[in-house]
Design an enzyme around this catalytic site. Structure first.
Site, PDB file in Angstrom:
ATOM      1  N   ASP A 131      -9.020 -14.249  13.832  1.00  0.00           N
ATOM      2  CA  ASP A 131      -8.603 -12.901  13.702  1.00  0.00           C
ATOM      3  C   ASP A 131      -8.225 -12.172  14.547  1.00  0.00           C
ATOM      4  O   ASP A 131      -7.504 -11.082  14.609  1.00  0.00           O
ATOM      5  CB  ASP A 131      -9.799 -12.189  12.825  1.00  0.00           C
ATOM      6  CG  ASP A 131      -9.960 -12.209  11.281  1.00  0.00           C
ATOM      7  OD1 ASP A 131      -9.156 -13.164  10.967  1.00  0.00           O
ATOM      8  OD2 ASP A 131     -10.744 -11.528  10.809  1.00  0.00           O
ATOM      9  N   LEU A 192      -7.656  -1.471   4.831  1.00  0.00           N
ATOM     10  CA  LEU A 192      -8.845  -0.640   4.365  1.00  0.00           C
ATOM     11  C   LEU A 192      -9.495  -1.550   3.260  1.00  0.00           C
ATOM     12  O   LEU A 192      -9.139  -1.719   2.116  1.00  0.00           O
ATOM     13  CB  LEU A 192      -8.191   0.744   3.737  1.00  0.00           C
ATOM     14  CG  LEU A 192      -7.518   1.707   4.819  1.00  0.00           C
ATOM     15  CD1 LEU A 192      -7.254   3.007   4.182  1.00  0.00           C
ATOM     16  CD2 LEU A 192      -8.475   1.764   6.143  1.00  0.00           C
ATOM     17  N   GLY A 315      -7.300   0.061   0.341  1.00  0.00           N
ATOM     18  CA  GLY A 315      -5.779   0.506   0.930  1.00  0.00           C
ATOM     19  C   GLY A 315      -4.697   0.245  -0.491  1.00  0.00           C
ATOM     20  O   GLY A 315      -3.907   1.083  -0.616  1.00  0.00           O
TER      21      GLY A 315
END
EC number: 2.7.2.1
Length: 386
Positions: A131, A192, A315
């Site tokens: 990540d 999000l 999101g």
């Protein structure tokens, strides 16, 4: 035979899996084995891995018939020296174990999952995809904490950033959707989900991101606090007598939207706000305030944004969050078309008003596909491989 990749995301109590064709992007199968170590669930990660294979077989996907060329593993933290997709060997596993304290909720179960998968599928290459990798080359001004330089150097303390696989994938998809060169765009990507982060990207390379040494920094999240004055930690330790481990657990698991409003499901949060729940309303207001604060900061860093993209669970699916995040920013060239924003849709889509200087997009992330493609990329780069 078409080549495929098995992608694994091993957590402390679950293993998510997907089998994909990286060349075509076709998803062959996916699922999750949950409740590891809990009553009614898999006894341990080895049993969970058998559960993955059993689930695939039950759907008619037998390992020997899938054309697997690699197993890809999502690893949250690569530290200072693991920042490319990396073929796993014992040295890599030892290094990942050393990095455990940097991501105590994420890295240890990921390492356990890698070890179990290597035992189960010893003849396949296993590739770790990090990540943090996308943010490895953040500008020094963005990556550096203003603490004692010697301490930071000795302990590899810097802002590493997270959700990098998603931020990179979505920024590339935005350029493809608009049919413009990635190198020409200044972008803000808003990932999000339960975990949440924002990045500023210029020409395909990140120049800022909200998460730091750990995934706790930045936006208000489902259960994580995001930015908090470090003095809060010292105060709770000295005055409330809270052990450091309890404070860390609170900031990771009992803070954020859940800590303020008792809820991480935004659908339920909206329902509670409509019914007059003050705690839910405050949680939402704090969440949006922090989000807008970061958007404004990144607009200042970029000067202007060609594209703002929403992705991940909240999101992609919460029109109210998208509207409230960008309301009142017309002076910066940012306007949402209410009809486009409110209309349910699947796949990449534009929600900005016609003629607005900044294009606002919703693009589903696909970290599994990105990991699968990273695997075949690193395998193709090996000497002797075609």
């Amino acid at each position: 035979m078409t080549r495929t990749v098995l992608v694994l995301n091993s957590g402390s109590s679950s293993v998510k899996y997907a089998v994909l064709e990286p060349d075509s992007g076709v998803l062959i199968a996916d699922g999750i084995v949950e409740r590891i170590g809990q009553e009614g669930g898999a006894h341990d990660h080895a049993a969970a891995m058998r559960g993955v294979f059993d689930s695939l077989a039950a759907d008619g996907h037998h390992l020997e018939d899938l054309g697997l060329v690699a197993v890809g593993h999502r690893v949250v933290h690569g530290g200072p020296d693991l920042y490319r997709p990396t073929i796993v060997d014992e040295t890599v596993i030892d290094r990942l174990k050393e990095l455990g304290p940097l991501a105590p909720l994420h890295n240890p179960p990921a390492v356990l999952g890698i070890e179990v998968a290597r035992d189960a599928l010893p003849d396949l290459p296993h590739v770790a995809v990090f990540d943090t990798a996308f943010f490895h080359d953040l500008p020094a001004a963005a990556a550096t904490y203003a603490i004692d330089a010697e301490v930071a150097r000795d302990w590899n303390i810097r802002r590493y950033g997270f959700h990098g696989t998603s931020h990179q994938y979505v920024s590339e998809q935005a350029a493809a959707f608009l049919d413009v060169p990635l190198e020409s765009l200044s972008q803000i990507v808003l990932h999000l989900g339960n975990g949440a982060s924002v990045s500023a990207i210029v020409g395909g390379r990140p120049v800022e991101t909200s998460m730091g040494l750990t995934p706790m920094e930045g936006l208000v999240m489902g259960t994580r606090s995001g930015d908090v004055d470090p003095g809060v930690i010292f105060y709770l330790w000295r005055e409330a007598g809270m052990p450091v481990e309890d404070i860390e657990s609170m900031l990771n698991r009992r803070s954020g939207v859940r800590g303020l409003g008792g809820e991480i499901d935004f659908r339920e949060l909206h329902r509670r706000i409509e019914s007059g729940d003050d705690a839910a309303e405050l949680a939402y207001e704090v969440y949006i305030h922090r989000l807008r604060k970061y958007i404004g900061a990144y607009l200042a860093i970029l000067g202007s944004a060609d594209v703002i993209t929403f992705t991940a669970g909240v999101g992609e699916n919460d029109a109210v969050v998208r509207r409230d995040a960008l309301t009142g920013l017309a002076a910066f060239g940012i306007e949402i078309d209410e009809h486009l924003n409110d209309s349910p849709g699947r796949g990449a889509r534009r929600i900005s008003a016609d003629g607005a200087p900044t294009t606002v997009l919703v693009i589903p992330t696909d970290e599994e596909l990105a990991i699968a493609r990273a695997c075949t990329g690193v395998l193709g780069a090996r000497p002797g491989d075609g």
